[in-house]
Design an enzyme around this catalytic site. Structure first.
Site, short mmCIF file in Angstrom:
data_model
loop_
_atom_site.label_atom_id
_atom_site.label_comp_id
_atom_site.label_asym_id
_atom_site.label_seq_id
_atom_site.Cartn_x
_atom_site.Cartn_y
_atom_site.Cartn_z
NE ARG A 65 99.64 37.28 -19.80
CZ ARG A 65 100.47 38.26 -20.13
NH1 ARG A 65 100.01 39.36 -20.67
NH2 ARG A 65 101.77 38.16 -19.92
CG ASP A 197 115.07 39.22 0.91
OD1 ASP A 197 115.67 38.14 0.72
OD2 ASP A 197 115.63 40.32 0.76
CG HIS A 198 114.61 33.47 -1.93
ND1 HIS A 198 115.00 34.41 -2.85
CD2 HIS A 198 115.55 32.50 -1.98
CE1 HIS A 198 116.12 34.02 -3.42
NE2 HIS A 198 116.49 32.86 -2.91
CE LYS A 202 118.97 31.52 0.07
NZ LYS A 202 119.06 30.38 -0.83
CD GLU A 236 123.26 34.15 -8.00
OE1 GLU A 236 122.40 33.27 -8.17
OE2 GLU A 236 123.09 35.33 -8.31
CG ASP A 255 118.89 39.75 -9.29
OD1 ASP A 255 117.68 39.51 -9.17
OD2 ASP A 255 119.75 38.88 -9.47
CG HIS A 260 118.46 38.16 -1.90
ND1 HIS A 260 117.13 38.12 -1.56
CD2 HIS A 260 118.52 37.69 -3.18
CE1 HIS A 260 116.43 37.66 -2.58
NE2 HIS A 260 117.25 37.40 -3.57
#
Ligand code: BG6
Length: 505
Positions: A65, A197-198, A202, A236, A255, A260
């Site tokens: 946008r 799902d990144h 990996k 994290e 999240d 993951h």
């Protein structure tokens, strides 16, 4: 294709350059001015260009946008690449990539928005003979999905293939995920949908499959008879990084846990697939997810961080983060005991934990084996001996480490735990590709193995919905852990009740 210097210097990297190159295509990114595009997608595309892995004929069309044109978008993306790419910035690589980049400023809700995009993509297709092959990347917040998907569905190109990458979050619960699946299926075939799902992109997560199924020694002992329990940690040190709007709704359970974490668990617990094709792998993962359950509400604990010190710096508590309600009940930490009800794993606990603002960044999968049944040494001799653990370091310090007992040199028989280590950096002497490089390339190649199928996502939600429903019944006293620690005391107690403890750090 030319080899990079790191490949030439490293015999273990032989064969890395023999991957197929994708067909010519156009990649259309919705959400082109967003965080993900800046931090992950554009840097990944740059690294693919750097290694000459992109199709020879290629176009990238950014849609957002935000007001702008080709030049302003290219400038913005150049800065993003300079800041976030893992490779050095090379002007020649960038110039070639930038020449393929175009921008359309539109709100899809406006009439005519999709016409402007279609015109641009069609022009690029004709000019560069892209064959009508298109990858659409939905890197926008979920409320924008329906409008975009409907519009794309109506204007499919007459030739070539079309694929759709859908970023997480895939729904908010089971019901919304099912609704989203139905919407996608109205316009796209399941084989055309690539749910990201990144973590699956990996290297170290994929290496769990190599470790298990390329080696003869692990599979025979990969079961309840030899394994005492499994621990998966996604820690994290960062907080929510200005994403309060999203995180307040999601929390740690949606999240990280829903996607993951459960995917890593599925890869750890699944049966050997008959081959490495997408459906064979998905079939095995979904069986694990179907068999997964928590024994009861006491087996899931949640936490929220208060003020504290992370890596030497004082940080605010979650409720003080910008955009977060001062009485927020959103969890930033979850620990759980899970069971996989099948012959391989019955009664073997899978302890999992994940959280923000923990002591440091660390993602590991630890397979703890049972103790030797009858060590013939005196008890005092083996005081320093811990059970064997196979530890997969997903990040950082990517590698695998096996803890074994060894004799301490010298008189007598004293046994200690030592580690046999494999470190990616040392063995392959090459930088680790970013997950998004692999996933974007796989989509262009039409390989859905490292993505999640609709039934996996739905099973994941089924478990999360049950946990969230149980949470409605009580209200923990938040915050219950200080930033920079390993979570609330209830997380330790979860394992202590079973006579176990989290791996020492
Ligand atoms: C994302 C989450 O999916 O994964 C973030 O939304 C999280 O909250 C991130 O920080 C972690 O990814 P990585 O690759 O840095 O471990």
């Amino acid at each position: 294709m030319t080899e990079t210097a790191e490949q030439q210097a490293n015999p273990l990297a032989d064969g890395l350059s023999f991957r197929r190159t994708p067909d010519p295509c156009a990649l259309v990114i919705f959400g082109a001015s967003g965080d993900l595009t800046h931090k992950k997608l554009m840097p990944a595309l740059y690294s693919l260009a750097f290694r000459q892995l992109l199709p020879a004929r290629f176009a990238i069309v950014g849609v957002a946008r935000t007001e702008g044109d080709d030049d302003s978008w290219r400038d913005d993306m150049k800065q993003a690449v300079q800041k976030y790419a893992r490779d050095e910035f090379r002007q020649d690589v960038w110039d070639e990539l930038a020449s393929a980049m175009h921008y359309v400023s539109t709100d899809f809700a406006d009439a005519g928005g999709e016409a402007a995009l279609e015109k641009l993509v069609a022009r690029e297709e004709q000019e560069h003979t892209l064959g009508g092959n298109r990858v659409y990347y939905l890197a926008v917040p979920p409320p924008a999905f329906p409008t975009i998907v409907e519009a794309l569905g109506k204007q499919r190109s007459a030739t070539g293939w079309t694929r759709l990458i859908v970023e997480k979050p895939f729904g908010h619960d089971l019901e919304s995920a099912k609704k989203l699946n139905k919407l996608l299926w109205r316009h796209f075939d399941e084989s055309e949908i690539f749910r990201i799902d990144h973590y699956l992109g990996k290297e170290t997560v994929q290496n769990m499959l190599a470790l298990r199924f390329a080696n003869g020694i692990f599979e025979p002992i990969w079961n309840r008879q030899f394994i005492d329990h499994v621990q998966i940690t996604v820690a994290e040190s960062i907080g929510i990084e200005g994403r309060a709007g999203y995180y307040e709704q999601a929390g740690a359970i949606r999240d990280i846990f829903q996607n993951h974490l459960l995917q890593m668990l599925a890869l750890t617990a699944m049966e050997p697939p008959i081959d490495f094709k997408a459906d064979s792998v998905h079939n095995e993962k979904v069986k694990v997810l179907k068999a997964l359950h928590t024994p009861g509400p006491k087996s899931v604990v949640r936490g929220q961080y208060g003020r504290g010190f992370v890596e030497g710096e004082e940080v605010v508590g979650y409720r003080e983060e910008q955009g977060v309600a001062s009485d927020s009940m959103t969890e930033t930490f979850v620990a759980a005991k899970l069971f996989v009800d099948n012959w391989r794993w019955a009664d073997t606990p899978f302890y999992v934990r994940m959280g923000k603002r923990l002591a440091r960044r660390e993602t590991t999968i630890a397979i703890q084996f049972k103790r030797a049944p009858h060590p013939p040494f005196e008890e005092t001799a083996s005081e320093g001996l811990r059970p064997n653990v196979l530890l997969v370091h997903v990040q950082p310090d990517e590698g695998v480490s096996l803890a074994i007992g060894a004799k301490v040199p010298g008189q007598g028989m004293t046994i200690r735990t030592v580690h046999m280590d494999f470190l990616y950096g040392g063995a392959f002497r090459t930088g680790m590709p970013e997950a998004y490089e692999r996933l974007i390339l796989d989509t262009m190649l039409g390989d859905g193995t490292l993505f999640t199928r609709s039934d996996e996502v739905e099973e994941q939600w089924l478990l999360v919905d049950a946990i969230v429903a149980a949470w409605q019944r009580d209200r923990p006293a938040f915050p219950n852990y200080a930033a920079g620690t390993w979570g609330p005391p209830s997380s330790e107690e979860l394992l202590q009740r079973d006579g176990r403890s989290w791996r020492r750090h």
